[in-house]
Design a protein around this motif. Structure first.
Motif, short mmCIF file in Angstrom:
data_model
loop_
_atom_site.label_atom_id
_atom_site.label_comp_id
_atom_site.label_asym_id
_atom_site.label_seq_id
_atom_site.Cartn_x
_atom_site.Cartn_y
_atom_site.Cartn_z
N ALA A 11 0.72 -1.36 -0.11
CA ALA A 11 0.02 -0.01 0.05
C ALA A 11 0.94 1.26 -0.18
O ALA A 11 1.92 1.17 0.28
N ASN A 12 0.30 2.44 -0.22
CA ASN A 12 0.89 3.64 -0.37
C ASN A 12 1.50 3.88 -1.70
O ASN A 12 1.57 5.01 -2.42
N PHE A 17 -1.04 7.84 0.32
CA PHE A 17 -1.38 7.41 1.53
C PHE A 17 -2.85 6.84 1.82
O PHE A 17 -3.62 7.44 1.40
N ASP A 18 -2.98 5.59 2.07
CA ASP A 18 -4.22 5.26 2.18
C ASP A 18 -5.29 4.98 1.06
O ASP A 18 -6.60 4.87 1.03
N HIS A 127 -8.86 1.13 6.38
CA HIS A 127 -8.36 1.91 5.14
C HIS A 127 -8.43 0.93 4.01
O HIS A 127 -8.15 -0.35 4.12
N ASP A 129 -6.57 0.73 1.06
CA ASP A 129 -5.22 0.69 0.24
C ASP A 129 -4.84 -0.67 -0.15
O ASP A 129 -4.26 -1.19 -1.06
N ASN A 130 -5.05 -1.65 0.92
CA ASN A 130 -4.47 -3.08 0.80
C ASN A 130 -5.81 -3.82 0.21
O ASN A 130 -5.73 -4.92 -0.44
N THR A 173 0.45 -2.00 12.21
CA THR A 173 0.18 -0.75 11.41
C THR A 173 -0.22 0.57 12.37
O THR A 173 -0.04 1.68 12.44
N ARG A 177 1.26 4.18 12.52
CA ARG A 177 0.29 5.32 12.34
C ARG A 177 0.37 6.15 13.34
O ARG A 177 0.36 7.45 13.53
N ARG A 224 8.30 8.13 9.67
CA ARG A 224 8.41 6.52 10.27
C ARG A 224 9.82 6.08 10.32
O ARG A 224 10.00 5.09 10.40
N GLY A 250 3.25 -0.20 2.51
CA GLY A 250 2.65 0.23 3.49
C GLY A 250 3.18 0.89 4.74
O GLY A 250 3.66 1.69 4.61
N SER A 251 2.76 0.49 6.00
CA SER A 251 3.20 0.90 7.16
C SER A 251 4.53 0.37 7.63
O SER A 251 5.09 0.75 8.73
N1 HSE Z 1 -1.76 3.25 4.35
C1 HSE Z 1 -1.50 2.50 5.79
C2 HSE Z 1 -0.72 3.44 6.57
C3 HSE Z 1 -1.00 1.17 5.63
O1 HSE Z 1 0.34 3.65 5.66
O2 HSE Z 1 -0.53 3.40 7.66
C4 HSE Z 1 -1.74 0.10 4.91
O3 HSE Z 1 -3.34 0.26 4.98
#
Ligand code: HSE
Length: 297
Positions: A11-12, A17-18, A127, A129-130, A173, A177, A224, A250-251
Motif C-alpha cells: 500500500a501507499n 497514503f491510504d 483503510h 489501500d490493501n 500498523t 500510524r 516513520r 504500507g506502514s
Molecule cells: N496506508 C496505511 C498506512 C497502511 O500507511 O498506515 C496500509 O493500509
C-alpha cells in the motif's frame, strides 16, 4: 471443497497514503470443506502466534459476512496456508479479511458483488489501500466517496517487477500510524497530491521513468524513519542501483522497489547492504504483479 487464493499487497507506493496499492504474486490460500466438524488447520511458512480457534481473523470475517447476509453459520473445516509474512507491511490482515469474505460469500451462493465485498472489507480493515488490490489485482486507487470506496484499477498487468525487502522485525500498523502527526501542512499536502497525480500518469501511460519522482512522499515516510533505521537511505540506494521507484511498503517495515527484470539483482543487493549498515537484517523477494486479485476455484 472451495479454494481461495489471495495475493499479498503493498500500500501507499510512496505518496498515495491510504489510497494507492498493488497486488503481488505471493499468496495465502484458504481451503474450505463444507459439512465438516468445525476446525482450523494452519500451514505454510507463517503459523506462529495465529489462533486456530473461533478468534481467527479469517473465521471471524466469515461469520461477520454471514451475519450481514442473515445466512445461518455453516459447520466447515478450514485450512489456512500462509505465505504472506504477518505484520511486515505486505497486507497479511487484508488477505485474511478479503479471503474470509470471498469464502463466506461463495458458501452463501455469492449474493454480494466484488464492489459490495470491498465496502465490507474497508469497514473491517479501516483503510482500503490493501483490500482493493487484494480483491481486484493490479495497481489500484481507492477513492472515498459519499457512497463508499470507489475502486479504480490503473493498470492490471504493468510491465515491471517488484523487489520486496523484508526486515526480520515486525511492525504493526497501529504503531506505525501512531508516529504520524494528526495534521499536515498545506505545503506537504500539495506535494503529495501532485506526486500522486504524477504516479497515476506513470501507471496509465506505462511511463515508468516518472516513478522515481512520482513515488516521493512527505506525509509519512520521513516520520516513520524513526521506526526503521536506514529507511530513507535504502530508498535512495534502490534508486541509485537502477530501480524505477522505491518506497516503504504500507506502514512497513518492508521496503518495495519497482524495477525492470535486468536491475533486480543490483537493486536487491544495494537495498540489503544499506539496511545492514543500519543494523537491519532483511530478506529480499522478487515478485511479479498479481493481475486478478483474490480468486475462488
Ligand atoms: N496506508 C496505511 C498506512 C497502511 O500507511 O498506515 C496500509 O493500509
Amino acid at each position: 471443497m472451495i479454494l481461495i487464493k489471495i495475493p499479498a499487497t503493498s500500500a501507499n507506493l510512496g505518496p498515495g497514503f491510504d489510497c494507492l496499492g498493488l497486488a503481488l504474486q505471493l499468496y495465502n490460500t484458504i481451503t474450505v470443506e463444507p459439512d465438516q466438524p468445525f476446525q482450523i488447520s494452519l500451514t505454510g511458512s507463517y503459523t506462529d502466534g495465529l489462533p486456530a480457534d473461533e478468534s481467527n481473523l479469517v473465521w471471524r470475517t466469515m461469520c461477520h459476512l454471514w451475519e450481514l447476509l442473515h445466512f445461518p453459520t455453516p459447520s466447515v473445516s478450514l485450512t489456512l496456508e500462509n505465505y504472506i509474512p504477518p505484520a511486515r507491511g505486505l497486507g497479511s490482515s487484508s488477505a485474511a479479511i478479503v479471503g474470509g469474505l470471498v469464502a463466506a460469500n461463495t458458501l452463501a451462493g455469492s449474493p454480494y458483488t466484488k464492489y459490495e465485498l470491498l465496502q465490507v472489507a474497508n469497514t473491517l480493515e479501516g483503510h482500503p489501500d490493501n483490500v482493493t488490490p487484494a480483491l481486484y489485482g493490479g495497481v489500484t486507487l481507492s477513492i472515498p466517496t459519499t457512497e463508499g470506496i470507489l475502486p479504480r484499477v490503473l493498470t492490471q498487468s504493468p510491465n515491471f517487477k517488484a523487489v520486496v525487502v523484508i526486515p526480520n522485525t515486525h511492525l504493526n500498523t497501529e504503531k506505525a500510524r501512531g508516529v504520524l502527526p494528526p495534521q499536515v501542512s498545506r505545503k506537504d499536502a500539495v506535494f503529495n497530491i501532485s506526486h500522486v497525480g504524477l504516479l497515476v500518469e506513470a501507471f496509465i501511460r506505462e511511463d515508468f521513468s516518472l516513478l522515481k519522482e512520482g513515488m516521493r512522499d512527505v506525509l509519512h515516510q520521513n516520520q516513520r524513519a524513526i521506526l526503521l533505521p536506514g529507511l530513507l537511505e535504502t530508498i535512495e540506494a534502490a534508486l541509485q542501483a537502477g530501480a524505477y521507484g522505491a518506497a516503504l511498503s504500507g506502514s512497513g517495515p518492508t521496503l518495495i522497489a519497482l524495477l525492470s527484470e535486468n536491475s533486480q539483482q543490483a537493486v536487491s543487493q544495494s537495498m540489503l547492504t544499506t539496511l545492514k549498515q543500519y543494523g537491519v537484517n532483511a530478506q529480499p523477494i522478487v515478485l511479479d504483479i498479481d493481475t486478478c486479485g483474490a480468486t475462488c476455484g
